[in-house]
Design an enzyme around this catalytic site. Sequence first.
Site, PDB file in Angstrom:
ATOM      1  N   SER A   1       0.842  -1.201   0.000  1.00  0.00           N
ATOM      2  CA  SER A   1       0.000   0.000   0.000  1.00  0.00           C
ATOM      3  C   SER A   1       0.876   1.249   0.000  1.00  0.00           C
ATOM      4  CB  SER A   1      -0.911  -0.045   1.241  1.00  0.00           C
ATOM      5  OG  SER A   1      -1.216   1.255   1.678  1.00  0.00           O
ATOM      6  N   ALA A   2       0.722   2.076  -1.033  1.00  0.00           N
ATOM      7  CA  ALA A   2       1.597   3.256  -1.170  1.00  0.00           C
ATOM      8  C   ALA A   2       1.546   4.189   0.050  1.00  0.00           C
ATOM      9  CB  ALA A   2       1.266   4.006  -2.461  1.00  0.00           C
TER      10      ALA A   2
END
Length: 211
Positions: A9-10
């Site tokens: 997840s960025a």
Amino acid sequence: MDLYYHIRSAPCQPVVFLAKHLGLELNYKTISIYDPKEFEVLKKVNPQHTIPTLVDNGHVLWESYAILIYLAEKYALDDSLYPKDLVERSVVHQRLFFDSGVFQSSSLQSLILHIRNKPIPDENLAKVKRAVEVLEMYLTDTPYVAGHKLTIADFSLFVSVCSLDMMQYDLTPYPNTVRWFETMGTHIPDLAKMRKQIDEELRALLASMDK
Ligand SMILES: N[C@@H](CCC(=O)N[C@@H](CS)C(=O)NCC(=O)O)C(=O)O
């Protein structure tokens, strides 16, 4: 301290990278938002059910940029990562909001389309190009995005450029950005290992969605 997160997840990545930089021993709790059971666990902790979510001695905090500020203010040895000086701090905020409002979404959308072998709309590529040009300009006279010292803004913008790097975006016209990107690697322990994991896990997730 617990960190509910997923490495692919960025928004979670700058938090993990900053924690590594600070040498913080977090209790990492991996949450796949696509797994109903794990999602339920997250919902009990954070009513907005987003990762990253930090729990520090009962204090529950989400929104990645807020977490970056909190960790730097509470756990950094001095104020260089998040300056107390109002003018210096305002530059850090400007860089963070630029990443939040402009860079992160355009780089991530492009990367996702690239991995899925889908065409990237010209409009999106134009946004990415403008964002990299702005970043290059920030780095014209200084080694870091907000000046002569490493700040939390470097960690968030670094993740946006990591997304471009993962899609082999040509950064050679941006020598300041390339130099800074390499320097950032020296500030984050275990970076190569984590980036390999990010690459593999993101590709696996997108492949499973395309089945
Ligand atoms: N603005 C938030 C975005 C967080 C976010 O949307 N994370 C996604 C995963 S990449 C998520 O948790 N989605 C689940 C949901 O919104 O229910 C931040 O920077 O922390």
